[in-house]
Scaffold this motif. Structure first.
Motif, PDB file in Angstrom:
ATOM      1  N   THR A 109       0.873  -1.177   0.000  1.00 51.24           N
ATOM      2  CA  THR A 109       0.000   0.000   0.000  1.00 51.24           C
ATOM      3  C   THR A 109       0.910   1.227   0.000  1.00 51.24           C
ATOM      4  O   THR A 109       1.943   1.234   0.659  1.00 51.24           O
ATOM      5  CB  THR A 109      -0.919   0.053   1.233  1.00 51.24           C
ATOM      6  OG1 THR A 109      -0.134   0.242   2.419  1.00 51.24           O
ATOM      7  CG2 THR A 109      -1.758  -1.202   1.371  1.00 51.24           C
ATOM      8  N   CYS A 152       2.867   0.775   3.389  1.00 50.41           N
ATOM      9  CA  CYS A 152       3.683   1.985   3.331  1.00 50.41           C
ATOM     10  C   CYS A 152       2.797   3.224   3.234  1.00 50.41           C
ATOM     11  O   CYS A 152       3.253   4.349   3.364  1.00 50.41           O
ATOM     12  CB  CYS A 152       4.573   1.854   2.097  1.00 50.41           C
ATOM     13  SG  CYS A 152       5.913   2.979   2.068  1.00 50.41           S
ATOM     14  N   ALA A 153       1.507   2.991   3.010  1.00 58.65           N
ATOM     15  CA  ALA A 153       0.601   4.123   2.789  1.00 58.65           C
ATOM     16  C   ALA A 153       0.434   4.958   4.055  1.00 58.65           C
ATOM     17  O   ALA A 153       0.433   4.425   5.164  1.00 58.65           O
ATOM     18  CB  ALA A 153      -0.762   3.613   2.338  1.00 58.65           C
ATOM     19  N   VAL A 170      -2.191   6.345   5.624  1.00 62.52           N
ATOM     20  CA  VAL A 170      -3.657   6.256   5.598  1.00 62.52           C
ATOM     21  C   VAL A 170      -4.223   7.257   6.607  1.00 62.52           C
ATOM     22  O   VAL A 170      -3.739   7.335   7.742  1.00 62.52           O
ATOM     23  CB  VAL A 170      -4.092   4.826   6.002  1.00 62.52           C
ATOM     24  CG1 VAL A 170      -5.603   4.674   5.889  1.00 62.52           C
ATOM     25  CG2 VAL A 170      -3.373   3.777   5.170  1.00 62.52           C
ATOM     26  N   ALA A 171      -5.239   7.985   6.195  1.00 63.25           N
ATOM     27  CA  ALA A 171      -5.860   8.933   7.129  1.00 63.25           C
ATOM     28  C   ALA A 171      -6.512   8.150   8.261  1.00 63.25           C
ATOM     29  O   ALA A 171      -7.241   7.185   8.018  1.00 63.25           O
ATOM     30  CB  ALA A 171      -6.904   9.770   6.404  1.00 63.25           C
ATOM     31  N   ASP A 172      -6.239   8.557   9.483  1.00 66.66           N
ATOM     32  CA  ASP A 172      -6.808   7.835  10.624  1.00 66.66           C
ATOM     33  C   ASP A 172      -8.296   8.151  10.805  1.00 66.66           C
ATOM     34  O   ASP A 172      -9.046   7.347  11.343  1.00 66.66           O
ATOM     35  CB  ASP A 172      -6.042   8.210  11.903  1.00 66.66           C
ATOM     36  CG  ASP A 172      -4.623   7.666  11.862  1.00 66.66           C
ATOM     37  OD1 ASP A 172      -4.436   6.580  11.292  1.00 66.66           O
ATOM     38  OD2 ASP A 172      -3.701   8.339  12.365  1.00 66.66           O
ATOM     39  N   PRO A 177     -10.878   2.439   9.275  1.00 67.77           N
ATOM     40  CA  PRO A 177     -10.349   1.125   9.658  1.00 67.77           C
ATOM     41  C   PRO A 177      -8.824   1.153   9.587  1.00 67.77           C
ATOM     42  O   PRO A 177      -8.257   1.820   8.724  1.00 67.77           O
ATOM     43  CB  PRO A 177     -10.921   0.190   8.591  1.00 67.77           C
ATOM     44  CG  PRO A 177     -11.246   1.069   7.434  1.00 67.77           C
ATOM     45  CD  PRO A 177     -11.590   2.407   7.999  1.00 67.77           C
ATOM     46  N   ASP A 178      -8.168   0.454  10.493  1.00 62.61           N
ATOM     47  CA  ASP A 178      -6.705   0.322  10.433  1.00 62.61           C
ATOM     48  C   ASP A 178      -6.409  -0.921   9.587  1.00 62.61           C
ATOM     49  O   ASP A 178      -6.594  -2.058  10.037  1.00 62.61           O
ATOM     50  CB  ASP A 178      -6.122   0.205  11.844  1.00 62.61           C
ATOM     51  CG  ASP A 178      -4.606   0.310  11.825  1.00 62.61           C
ATOM     52  OD1 ASP A 178      -3.984  -0.245  10.894  1.00 62.61           O
ATOM     53  OD2 ASP A 178      -4.047   0.937  12.732  1.00 62.61           O
ATOM     54  N   ILE A 179      -5.961  -0.676   8.371  1.00 61.79           N
ATOM     55  CA  ILE A 179      -5.789  -1.767   7.402  1.00 61.79           C
ATOM     56  C   ILE A 179      -4.719  -2.746   7.883  1.00 61.79           C
ATOM     57  O   ILE A 179      -4.919  -3.966   7.893  1.00 61.79           O
ATOM     58  CB  ILE A 179      -5.399  -1.187   6.017  1.00 61.79           C
ATOM     59  CG1 ILE A 179      -6.442  -0.151   5.588  1.00 61.79           C
ATOM     60  CG2 ILE A 179      -5.267  -2.296   4.977  1.00 61.79           C
ATOM     61  CD1 ILE A 179      -6.015   0.704   4.412  1.00 61.79           C
ATOM     62  N   LEU A 180      -3.602  -2.197   8.311  1.00 61.80           N
ATOM     63  CA  LEU A 180      -2.487  -3.063   8.708  1.00 61.80           C
ATOM     64  C   LEU A 180      -2.808  -3.854   9.972  1.00 61.80           C
ATOM     65  O   LEU A 180      -2.421  -5.023  10.103  1.00 61.80           O
ATOM     66  CB  LEU A 180      -1.228  -2.208   8.900  1.00 61.80           C
ATOM     67  CG  LEU A 180       0.060  -2.956   9.208  1.00 61.80           C
ATOM     68  CD1 LEU A 180       0.393  -3.996   8.153  1.00 61.80           C
ATOM     69  CD2 LEU A 180       1.226  -1.980   9.357  1.00 61.80           C
ATOM     70  N   GLY A 239       5.519  -3.082   8.316  1.00 61.29           N
ATOM     71  CA  GLY A 239       4.795  -1.815   8.457  1.00 61.29           C
ATOM     72  C   GLY A 239       5.760  -0.652   8.532  1.00 61.29           C
ATOM     73  O   GLY A 239       6.976  -0.834   8.627  1.00 61.29           O
ATOM     74  N   GLU A 263       6.896   9.104  12.563  1.00 58.25           N
ATOM     75  CA  GLU A 263       6.649   9.763  13.847  1.00 58.25           C
ATOM     76  C   GLU A 263       7.332  11.114  13.878  1.00 58.25           C
ATOM     77  O   GLU A 263       8.292  11.357  13.134  1.00 58.25           O
ATOM     78  CB  GLU A 263       7.213   8.908  14.989  1.00 58.25           C
ATOM     79  CG  GLU A 263       6.664   7.487  15.053  1.00 58.25           C
ATOM     80  CD  GLU A 263       5.219   7.432  15.502  1.00 58.25           C
ATOM     81  OE1 GLU A 263       4.776   8.395  16.160  1.00 58.25           O
ATOM     82  OE2 GLU A 263       4.532   6.449  15.189  1.00 58.25           O
ATOM     83  N   LYS A 268       3.918  -0.359  17.752  1.00 66.09           N
ATOM     84  CA  LYS A 268       3.132  -0.720  16.563  1.00 66.09           C
ATOM     85  C   LYS A 268       3.496  -2.108  16.042  1.00 66.09           C
ATOM     86  O   LYS A 268       2.641  -2.869  15.604  1.00 66.09           O
ATOM     87  CB  LYS A 268       3.362   0.302  15.447  1.00 66.09           C
ATOM     88  CG  LYS A 268       2.581   1.550  15.696  1.00 66.09           C
ATOM     89  CD  LYS A 268       2.902   2.650  14.731  1.00 66.09           C
ATOM     90  CE  LYS A 268       2.475   3.945  15.400  1.00 66.09           C
ATOM     91  NZ  LYS A 268       2.715   5.112  14.604  1.00 66.09           N
ATOM     92  N   LYS A 277       0.332  -4.561  15.934  1.00 62.84           N
ATOM     93  CA  LYS A 277      -0.197  -4.936  14.624  1.00 62.84           C
ATOM     94  C   LYS A 277       0.318  -6.298  14.170  1.00 62.84           C
ATOM     95  O   LYS A 277       0.120  -6.685  13.020  1.00 62.84           O
ATOM     96  CB  LYS A 277       0.132  -3.841  13.603  1.00 62.84           C
ATOM     97  CG  LYS A 277      -0.429  -2.472  14.024  1.00 62.84           C
ATOM     98  CD  LYS A 277      -0.469  -1.455  12.910  1.00 62.84           C
ATOM     99  CE  LYS A 277      -0.915  -0.093  13.459  1.00 62.84           C
ATOM    100  NZ  LYS A 277      -1.274   0.869  12.445  1.00 62.84           N
TER     101      LYS A 277
HETATM  102  O1  C5P Z   1      -0.802   3.465  13.652  1.00 57.41           O
HETATM  103  P1  C5P Z   1      -0.087   4.146  12.541  1.00 57.41           P
HETATM  104  O2  C5P Z   1      -0.982   4.798  11.558  1.00 57.41           O
HETATM  105  O3  C5P Z   1       0.986   5.089  12.954  1.00 57.41           O
HETATM  106  O4  C5P Z   1       0.688   2.929  11.805  1.00 57.41           O
HETATM  107  C1  C5P Z   1       1.409   3.094  10.651  1.00 57.41           C
HETATM  108  C2  C5P Z   1       1.376   1.839   9.851  1.00 57.41           C
HETATM  109  O5  C5P Z   1       0.058   1.334   9.740  1.00 57.41           O
HETATM  110  C3  C5P Z   1       1.809   2.088   8.414  1.00 57.41           C
HETATM  111  O6  C5P Z   1       2.427   0.901   7.971  1.00 57.41           O
HETATM  112  C4  C5P Z   1       0.496   2.357   7.707  1.00 57.41           C
HETATM  113  O7  C5P Z   1       0.576   2.066   6.327  1.00 57.41           O
HETATM  114  C5  C5P Z   1      -0.469   1.431   8.414  1.00 57.41           C
HETATM  115  N1  C5P Z   1      -1.846   1.926   8.518  1.00 57.41           N
HETATM  116  C6  C5P Z   1      -2.875   1.269   7.884  1.00 57.41           C
HETATM  117  N2  C5P Z   1      -4.170   1.705   8.030  1.00 57.41           N
HETATM  118  C7  C5P Z   1      -4.443   2.771   8.793  1.00 57.41           C
HETATM  119  C8  C5P Z   1      -3.416   3.462   9.445  1.00 57.41           C
HETATM  120  C9  C5P Z   1      -2.128   3.023   9.282  1.00 57.41           C
HETATM  121  O8  C5P Z   1      -2.621   0.296   7.176  1.00 57.41           O
HETATM  122  N3  C5P Z   1      -5.695   3.179   8.903  1.00 57.41           N
END
Ligand code: C5P
Length: 396
Positions: A196, A277-278, A280-282, A308-311, A325, A329, A340, A344
């Protein structure tokens, strides 16, 4: 750099050289070994011969091979000479120009040809001896390198500095400091790899969205590198201005976190390696307005809800997959990355400062589950991509 010559001297930690040799072989390096005579009292040449798949040399005067050229040819062959464990004695000999056995002779002959690295291990008092310190200082000035010993309980039951550094850590130091990553090897052949990349955009109304500064460079570099290393690459990317790498299997374009989530889990069961690697907007706006929001009021409150937290989900559903992942920071980088990695259920995490998001270069630390850390300082994202993928060598 493929040829590593291991010098094993007669410290009690000599038995650990077996693990170093076997880990290096698994990673695809050619390994040859020279032992000092005293090292053979701790571990047999046969053991290291079996592991290195090469004849182990001990004696300069052994019959049946060409003594006159062996030390020169080994010195020529090696890209790196790692002396592990390196005792007080070998450091003293090299610092003072003594070449009285095969190992010290080869080290002398390899000056300026191979990178020579001493992984120190000895009794604490010897370690603290100023003669050793002076010898190390002199050798450092002459471009020899040292891997410091760790603290702990030593074989002699003393406690203090003197333990050989963990074998995996020694290899990580070699890899990050002296070895260019492999770029021409097919070790990912037949492996399905999902990446990603980029940012996500979370719509608020027909013309506005929430997003971040991620360029997608790291993810696209990883996709291209992985394909060059033989992998079947599925790149799921948020909006980015970058050119899609040509050699990948499939490019899937998404906008929001929810879309990225949906695309990931369409293929997740079948992939071998997942790299998230994306950026992603939390959070996303709770309401996506159908019409443009007007600037009628002085204040505008927008409620955001969690994406949703994809990872995290990938980690929960993990079966055979190896997961990598990223942690971007602005503070407490390593501490947050380690949290993390655990939360994860990842195999590796790459910790980098959030300021790297838009840049071509990156300073990053790859951390594995045993908290072995490998640092890369201000290298291109392209090179870092190969280093990240190279950690998979010998694992898949
Ligand atoms: O928790 P945080 O966002 O800091 O974690 C970063 C890692 O989690 C990255 O590898 C990012 O691609 C992934 N991520 C994800 N889905 C999200 C938030 C982060 O896959 N909603």
């Amino acid at each position: 750099m493929k040829n590593i010559l291991i010098g094993v001297t007669g410290g009690i930690a000599a038995y650990k050289s077996a693990n170093i040799i076997s880990l290096l072989r698994k990673k695809g390096f050619n390994v040859k070994v020279i032992m000092t005579k005293s090292a053979t009292n701790i571990i047999t040449p046969q053991t290291l011969e079996t592991l290195s798949k090469n004849r182990v040399v001990v004696d300069m005067w052994e019959r049946g091979f060409q003594i006159d050229v062996e030390h020169i040819s080994l010195a020529d062959w090696a890209d790196i000479i790692l002396i592990a464990p390196a005792t007080y004695n070998i450091v003293g000999k090299i610092a003072n120009g003594i070449a009285d056995d095969m190992l010290s002779t080869v080290i002398a002959a390899a000056y300026n040809k191979a990178k020579i690295v001493f992984a120190l291990a000895m009794n604490t008092n010897m370690y603290e001896n100023p003669i050793l310190k002076l010898n190390i200082k002199k050798l450092k000035e002459l471009n020899y390198d040292f891997i410091e010993a760790d603290e702990g309980i030593l074989a002699c039951c003393d406690s203090g500095k003197g333990r050989l550094k963990n074998e995996e850590e020694i290899i990580q130091i070699l890899e990050s400091s002296y070895i260019k990553p492999e770029t021409k090897n097919n070790f990912l052949l037949g492996k399905k790899l999902l990446i990603t990349a980029g940012r996500t955009e979370e719509s608020l109304d027909p013309i506005r969205y929430f997003s971040n500064h991620s360029s997608g460079k790291m993810g696209y570099s990883l996709a291209e590198a992985a394909a060059n290393l033989g992998a079947e690459v599925y790149l799921i990317s948020g909006p980015s201005n970058l050119i899609i790498p040509k050699n990948i299997k499939k490019f899937i374009s998404v906008k929001s976190a929810q879309e990225m989530y949906n695309e990931v889990f369409k293929i997740y069961d079948n992939i071998d390696i997942g790299i998230a690697c994306a950026a992603v907007a939390d959070y996303r706006p709770k309401i996506v307005y159908e019409q443009k929001i007007k600037k009628d009021s002085d204040e505008l409150n927008i409620t955001l809800i969690k994406n949703p937290d994809i990872l995290l989900k990938m980690g929960e559903l993990k079966k055979k997959q190896i997961l990598i992942g990223f942690a971007a920071e602005t503070e407490n980088l390593i501490e947050n990355a380690l949290k993390k990695l655990k939360k994860k259920n990842l195999d590796y995490i790459v910790a980098n400062h959030a300021s790297a998001m838009t840049k071509n270069n990156n300073t990053a630390t790859i951390i594995n589950k045993n908290n072995i850390q490998t640092n890369f300082n201000d290298i291109s994202k392209n090179e870092l991509a190969y280093h990240i993928l190279n950690v998979l060598k010998g694992r898949i």
